[in-house]
Motif scaffolding. Structure first.
Motif, PDB file in Angstrom:
ATOM      1  N   MET A   1       0.846  -1.196   0.000  1.00 16.77           N
ATOM      2  CA  MET A   1       0.000   0.000   0.000  1.00 16.77           C
ATOM      3  C   MET A   1       0.879   1.242   0.000  1.00 16.77           C
ATOM      4  N   THR A   2       0.590   2.190  -0.879  1.00 21.62           N
ATOM      5  CA  THR A   2       1.400   3.386  -1.003  1.00 21.62           C
ATOM      6  C   THR A   2       1.205   4.297   0.205  1.00 21.62           C
ATOM      7  N   THR A   3       2.302   4.788   0.754  1.00 23.24           N
ATOM      8  CA  THR A   3       2.253   5.751   1.844  1.00 23.24           C
ATOM      9  C   THR A   3       2.121   7.144   1.254  1.00 23.24           C
ATOM     10  N   THR A   4       1.106   7.895   1.683  1.00 20.06           N
ATOM     11  CA  THR A   4       0.877   9.219   1.102  1.00 20.06           C
ATOM     12  C   THR A   4       1.662  10.302   1.822  1.00 20.06           C
ATOM     13  N   ALA A   5       1.947  10.112   3.121  1.00 20.16           N
ATOM     14  CA  ALA A   5       2.733  11.117   3.854  1.00 20.16           C
ATOM     15  C   ALA A   5       4.174  11.075   3.382  1.00 20.16           C
ATOM     16  N   ARG A   6       4.755  12.262   3.128  1.00 23.05           N
ATOM     17  CA  ARG A   6       6.119  12.342   2.630  1.00 23.05           C
ATOM     18  C   ARG A   6       6.861  13.475   3.325  1.00 23.05           C
ATOM     19  N   PRO A   7       8.178  13.359   3.467  1.00 24.16           N
ATOM     20  CA  PRO A   7       8.944  14.507   3.941  1.00 24.16           C
ATOM     21  C   PRO A   7       8.810  15.680   2.972  1.00 24.16           C
ATOM     22  N   ASP A   8       8.718  16.884   3.519  1.00 25.33           N
ATOM     23  CA  ASP A   8       8.609  18.077   2.690  1.00 25.33           C
ATOM     24  C   ASP A   8       9.902  18.321   1.910  1.00 25.33           C
ATOM     25  N   LEU A   9       9.762  18.959   0.773  1.00 27.05           N
ATOM     26  CA  LEU A   9      10.938  19.386   0.009  1.00 27.05           C
ATOM     27  C   LEU A   9      11.547  20.626   0.639  1.00 27.05           C
ATOM     28  N   ASP A  10      12.852  20.766   0.492  1.00 29.35           N
ATOM     29  CA  ASP A  10      13.523  21.996   0.867  1.00 29.35           C
ATOM     30  C   ASP A  10      12.867  23.147   0.107  1.00 29.35           C
ATOM     31  N   PRO A  11      12.529  24.274   0.778  1.00 25.68           N
ATOM     32  CA  PRO A  11      11.770  25.349   0.113  1.00 25.68           C
ATOM     33  C   PRO A  11      12.436  25.877  -1.151  1.00 25.68           C
ATOM     34  N   GLU A  12      13.762  26.102  -1.114  1.00 21.83           N
ATOM     35  CA  GLU A  12      14.432  26.620  -2.317  1.00 21.83           C
ATOM     36  C   GLU A  12      14.414  25.599  -3.442  1.00 21.83           C
TER      37      GLU A  12
END
Length: 339
Positions: A1-12
């Motif tokens: 099952m695919t996990t939808t929560a992901r670490p955020d990308l660096d803003p820049e």
């Protein structure tokens, strides 16, 4: 099952990525189109640095000619044979790219350390399958070691390095060199390496669905192209991976995460992003090197996506990642020279 929560990308990095056209999916037709793009214009990378560039041809085990590019500092003293050598394996999922892909990374080490840089055009999948790409790369390493004096390099300071698929190939070359008794490798630099064909980690599932720089589905396509039936499964397994591969015939030289024994490897640098498919297989590889008594330095760059520092070297996080990698190489080369 695919996990939808992901670490955020660096803003820049997120802002830069928003302006970049992304591939929604990989198919044979899309791959054919991507392969039509011109090679990296290497001449533009050499205009501001004093470096020589020549091409040599090395026979593969089956006699196929393999081009190698050799980049040499203009002021190199070949009489002393004391320069370090960086042997570069390019990225591209083992299905695209050439010996000039991401070449700006090792050319920074030519500038910094006076290193001779050698880059190999290994054969690509699906035309070449199984261990052919890694064996091609190993033939290049043999040529470097045999021609160390002519290249002006110290055979005790050969570094194997690569990004993405090239990182996986560098890891496979290190395993081959260990198991075949050489040549000696002073260190391996594995940049967001592609190490595990099973494609079942948490990070792999987090980055399923496109478009993206490199998604789980793209990874599956690339591994299927390389394996060419070695896994014994023509279709995807129920879990979305490449079938039940626990007892498969896939050699660890092609998929280094399958190696049972990670002892006896050269000192290792691994880096990856927190927001990419390869994060977990890369961190696991470092952990297993430590468990086997080896030395590895691991960096997981928060908010980094796959290949961020190659795609956007001007971003602050990219500059930090590249500088940290170079600092590690400086320490490693100093230690090897002192031995």
């Amino acid at each position: 099952m695919t996990t939808t929560a992901r670490p955020d990308l660096d803003p820049e990095l997120r802002a830069l990525l928003a302006d970049m056209p992304l591939i929604p999916h990989l198919t044979p037709e899309v791959l054919a189109q991507l392969r039509q793009f011109p090679a990296t214009p290497v001449d533009s990378l050499l205009t501001h640095r004093r470096a020589g560039h020549r091409t040599v041809t090395v026979p593969a085990e089956d006699g196929t000619p393999l081009p190698l590019s050799v980049f040499t500092p203009a002021n190199a003293d070949h009489s002393t044979a004391s320069a370090p050598c960086v042997y570069w394996m390019h990225g591209g999922g083992m299905i695209m790219g050439d010996r000039f892909s991401q070449i700006d990374i090792p050319l920074e080490w030519l500038d910094e350390f006076g290193a001779v840089v050698v880059s190999v055009d290994y054969r690509l999948a699906p035309e070449a399958t199984g261990t052919t790409p890694v064996e091609d790369c190993y033939q290049g390493l043999l040529w470097i070691a045999e021609h160390a004096e002519d290249l002006g390099i110290d055979p005790g300071r050969i570094i194997v390095a690569g990004a993405s698929a090239g990182g996986g190939l560098a890891a496979g070359v290190a395993l081959l060199a260990r198991d075949l008794g050489g040549p000696a490798i002073a260190g391996q630099i594995l940049i967001c390496p592609m190490l595990d064909h099973r494609n079942t980690s948490v990070s792999s599932r987090q980055y399923a669905g496109g478009p993206g720089v490199w998604t789980r589905e793209m990874n599956e396509f690339a591994w299927r192209a390389l394996l060419g039936g070695l896994d014994g499964h023509g279709d995807l397994g129920d879990d979305g991976g490449l079938g039940d591969l626990s007892g498969a015939q896939v050699p660890p030289y092609a998929s280094p995460a399958r190696a049972d024994d990670l002892s006896g490897l050269p000192t290792t640098y691994i880096d990856t992003g927190s927001a990419e498919v390869f994060r977990d297989e890369d961190t696991d590889y470092a952990s297993r090197i430590w468990a086997a008594g080896g030395q590895a330095e691991l960096h997981v760059w928060a908010g980094g996506f796959h290949g961020f520092d190659a795609l956007f070297p001007q971003a602050p996080l990219s500059a930090t990642a590249r500088r940290t990698r170079t600092d590690w190489l400086a320490r490693t080369l100093r230690r090897e020279r002192a031995v």
